[in-house]
Structure formats: structure tokens, C-alpha cells
Design an enzyme around this catalytic site. Structure first.
Site, PDB file in Angstrom:
ATOM      1  N   CYS A  75     161.218  80.851  33.536  1.00  0.00           N
ATOM      2  CA  CYS A  75     160.938  79.961  34.668  1.00  0.00           C
ATOM      3  C   CYS A  75     159.495  79.450  34.553  1.00  0.00           C
ATOM      4  O   CYS A  75     158.563  80.241  34.420  1.00  0.00           O
ATOM      5  CB  CYS A  75     161.128  80.737  35.968  1.00  0.00           C
ATOM      6  SG  CYS A  75     160.408  79.972  37.425  1.00  0.00           S
ATOM      7  N   GLU A  76     159.344  78.145  34.589  1.00  0.00           N
ATOM      8  CA  GLU A  76     158.000  77.586  34.438  1.00  0.00           C
ATOM      9  C   GLU A  76     157.122  77.795  35.671  1.00  0.00           C
ATOM     10  O   GLU A  76     155.915  77.650  35.585  1.00  0.00           O
ATOM     11  CB  GLU A  76     158.062  76.105  34.074  1.00  0.00           C
ATOM     12  CG  GLU A  76     158.576  75.197  35.149  1.00  0.00           C
ATOM     13  CD  GLU A  76     158.652  73.744  34.691  1.00  0.00           C
ATOM     14  OE1 GLU A  76     158.383  72.875  35.534  1.00  0.00           O
ATOM     15  OE2 GLU A  76     158.957  73.480  33.521  1.00  0.00           O
ATOM     16  N   HIS A  77     157.711  78.142  36.794  1.00  0.00           N
ATOM     17  CA  HIS A  77     156.918  78.347  38.013  1.00  0.00           C
ATOM     18  C   HIS A  77     156.264  79.721  38.073  1.00  0.00           C
ATOM     19  O   HIS A  77     155.162  79.861  38.601  1.00  0.00           O
ATOM     20  CB  HIS A  77     157.786  78.158  39.257  1.00  0.00           C
ATOM     21  CG  HIS A  77     158.287  76.761  39.411  1.00  0.00           C
ATOM     22  ND1 HIS A  77     159.523  76.466  39.934  1.00  0.00           N
ATOM     23  CD2 HIS A  77     157.731  75.574  39.105  1.00  0.00           C
ATOM     24  CE1 HIS A  77     159.700  75.162  39.950  1.00  0.00           C
ATOM     25  NE2 HIS A  77     158.627  74.600  39.443  1.00  0.00           N
ATOM     26  N   HIS A  78     156.962  80.759  37.570  1.00  0.00           N
ATOM     27  CA  HIS A  78     156.436  82.118  37.669  1.00  0.00           C
ATOM     28  C   HIS A  78     156.298  82.811  36.319  1.00  0.00           C
ATOM     29  O   HIS A  78     155.850  83.945  36.257  1.00  0.00           O
ATOM     30  CB  HIS A  78     157.356  82.968  38.566  1.00  0.00           C
ATOM     31  CG  HIS A  78     157.446  82.455  39.960  1.00  0.00           C
ATOM     32  ND1 HIS A  78     158.489  81.646  40.386  1.00  0.00           N
ATOM     33  CD2 HIS A  78     156.631  82.603  41.022  1.00  0.00           C
ATOM     34  CE1 HIS A  78     158.309  81.327  41.650  1.00  0.00           C
ATOM     35  NE2 HIS A  78     157.188  81.892  42.068  1.00  0.00           N
ATOM     36  N   GLN A 116     166.026  75.431  35.320  1.00  0.00           N
ATOM     37  CA  GLN A 116     167.449  75.448  34.986  1.00  0.00           C
ATOM     38  C   GLN A 116     168.074  74.064  35.133  1.00  0.00           C
ATOM     39  O   GLN A 116     168.872  73.644  34.299  1.00  0.00           O
ATOM     40  CB  GLN A 116     168.191  76.461  35.863  1.00  0.00           C
ATOM     41  CG  GLN A 116     169.673  76.531  35.553  1.00  0.00           C
ATOM     42  CD  GLN A 116     170.389  77.598  36.355  1.00  0.00           C
ATOM     43  OE1 GLN A 116     169.787  78.584  36.779  1.00  0.00           O
ATOM     44  NE2 GLN A 116     171.678  77.414  36.548  1.00  0.00           N
ATOM     45  N   HIS A 144     167.817  84.546  38.161  1.00  0.00           N
ATOM     46  CA  HIS A 144     166.381  84.283  38.037  1.00  0.00           C
ATOM     47  C   HIS A 144     165.592  85.488  38.534  1.00  0.00           C
ATOM     48  O   HIS A 144     165.705  85.868  39.705  1.00  0.00           O
ATOM     49  CB  HIS A 144     166.009  83.046  38.864  1.00  0.00           C
ATOM     50  CG  HIS A 144     166.570  81.779  38.313  1.00  0.00           C
ATOM     51  ND1 HIS A 144     165.789  80.808  37.742  1.00  0.00           N
ATOM     52  CD2 HIS A 144     167.844  81.321  38.230  1.00  0.00           C
ATOM     53  CE1 HIS A 144     166.540  79.800  37.341  1.00  0.00           C
ATOM     54  NE2 HIS A 144     167.798  80.091  37.625  1.00  0.00           N
ATOM     55  N   CYS A 146     162.578  85.599  39.225  1.00  0.00           N
ATOM     56  CA  CYS A 146     161.645  85.221  40.288  1.00  0.00           C
ATOM     57  C   CYS A 146     162.306  85.346  41.665  1.00  0.00           C
ATOM     58  O   CYS A 146     161.610  85.392  42.678  1.00  0.00           O
ATOM     59  CB  CYS A 146     161.091  83.814  40.065  1.00  0.00           C
ATOM     60  SG  CYS A 146     162.326  82.520  39.966  1.00  0.00           S
TER      61      CYS A 146
END
Length: 184
Positions: A75-78, A116, A144, A146
Site C-alpha cells: 500500500c503506497e499510503h502506509h 489496489q 490490506h 493497513c
């Protein structure tokens, strides 16, 4: 990739959380993380054109479905993993790809910092561009980390995304057949 920057970043992260990066169990962690990132982010340096360039002539025009392709992404956010199954179908138009090439295409996009939703569209668009089929449908089901190990903490919850292109976007019966085949 710049391994030295990765190692320095990991050292700073360890210090930032209050750890001693020179502690016995951690002293080699920066190097291990740098080697791991070479592997899990290898898709940044790969092009889906490569696996999809090997095709075979066919008169067959019925749906080709490769289902339950396991994938692991980040995941690019976390920068936490998400993982699950990809289901990829297309309607050939004069050529088919080797079956392993569909899984390799999923891997190209999974091995990047990713969303995703974007990954689903990227796989569908790559097949449309390189195979020139009459239609493509891609569905990803993923858990996920996250959402399961932090934040809302809902283990077992899965996110499902799909992308339909060409005849799949236009024909609900084809979509229903795809979903039936994936479930079967």
C-alpha cells in the site's frame, strides 16, 4: 534503487521509534530491508509489454480466464502489505498469451508501491494494449494490512475491485459469466 539511501532511512526510522540501530538484532536490518525492497519493488523497473510480447496465433475467441493468481503488493499510503487473488480474463482476437504471462503481468504491477484500484486498471489496460483482445475483465480481492493490523483493525475484511474493458464493459452477460467462472 539507491541501497545506501534505503539503509540510512531504515537507520533513521529505527532511531525515530526509540530503537538502537546498532543493537545485535537490528544491526543488519538496514541491509536486509534494502535487499527486500529490491525484490518487492522490482515492478518499478519492469514493463508489462515484456511478458505480454510472447503470444500464439489462435482462431479461438471464447473467454480465457486465469483465476486465483496470488499476489503481494505494498500500500503506497502506509507501506504495509496487501495481498490476495487476481482473476484475469480476456476475449482473444487472433492471439493468446501464455498462461504464465497473465500472472507475470499481475506481478509487474503488484511489485510497486500501489493502490489496489490502480493496479486493477493497470492490468486490464496492459492486456488491452498488448494483446488487442475484444475485451478484458480483471478482479482483485485483497486483504490490506493497513486495515487489519492498525487503524480500524478488521482482520479478514477483503477489498474487491474490478475493471472491465471492451466487450466486458458493454455486456453484462459476459460479466456475469466471468463472475460465475471465478466463483466456480
Amino acid at each position: 534503487m539507491d541501497e545506501n539511501k534505503i539503509m540510512e532511512g531504515v537507520r533513521l526510522l529505527l532511531e525515530g521509534i526509540g530503537e538502537d540501530p546498532m543493537r545485535e538484532g537490528l544491526c543488519e536490518t538496514p541491509q536486509r530491508i534494502a535487499r527486500m525492497y529490491q525484490e518487492i519493488f522490482a515492478g518499478l523497473f519492469q514493463d508489462a509489454a515484456e511478458p505480454l510480447s510472447k503470444t500464439f496465433h489462435t482462431e479461438q475467441t471464447d473467454m480465457v480466464l486465469e483465476k486465483d493468481i496470488s499476489f503481494y503488493s505494498t500500500c503506497e499510503h502506509h507501506l504495509l502489505p496487501f495481498y490476495g487473488k487476481a482473476h484475469v480474463a480476456y476475449l482473444p482476437q487472433g492471439k493468446v498469451a501464455g498462461l504464465s504471462k497473465l500472472a507475470r503481468t499481475v506481478e509487474v504491477y503488484a511489485r510497486r508501491p500501489q493502490l489496489q484500484e490502480r493496479m486493477t486498471a493497470q492490468v486490464a489496460d496492459a492486456l488491452m494494449e498488448h494483446l488487442k483482445p475484444r475485451g478484458v475483465m480483471v478482479m482483485l480481492e485483497a486483504e490490506h494490512m493497513c486495515m487489519t493490523m492498525r487503524g480500524i483493525k478488521k482482520p479478514g475484511s477483503r477489498t474487491v475491485t474490478y475493471a472491465a474493458r471492451g466487450l466486458f464493459a458493454e455486456n453484462e452477460m459476459l460479466q456475469a459469466k466471468f463472475l460465475q467462472m471465478v466463483a466456480g
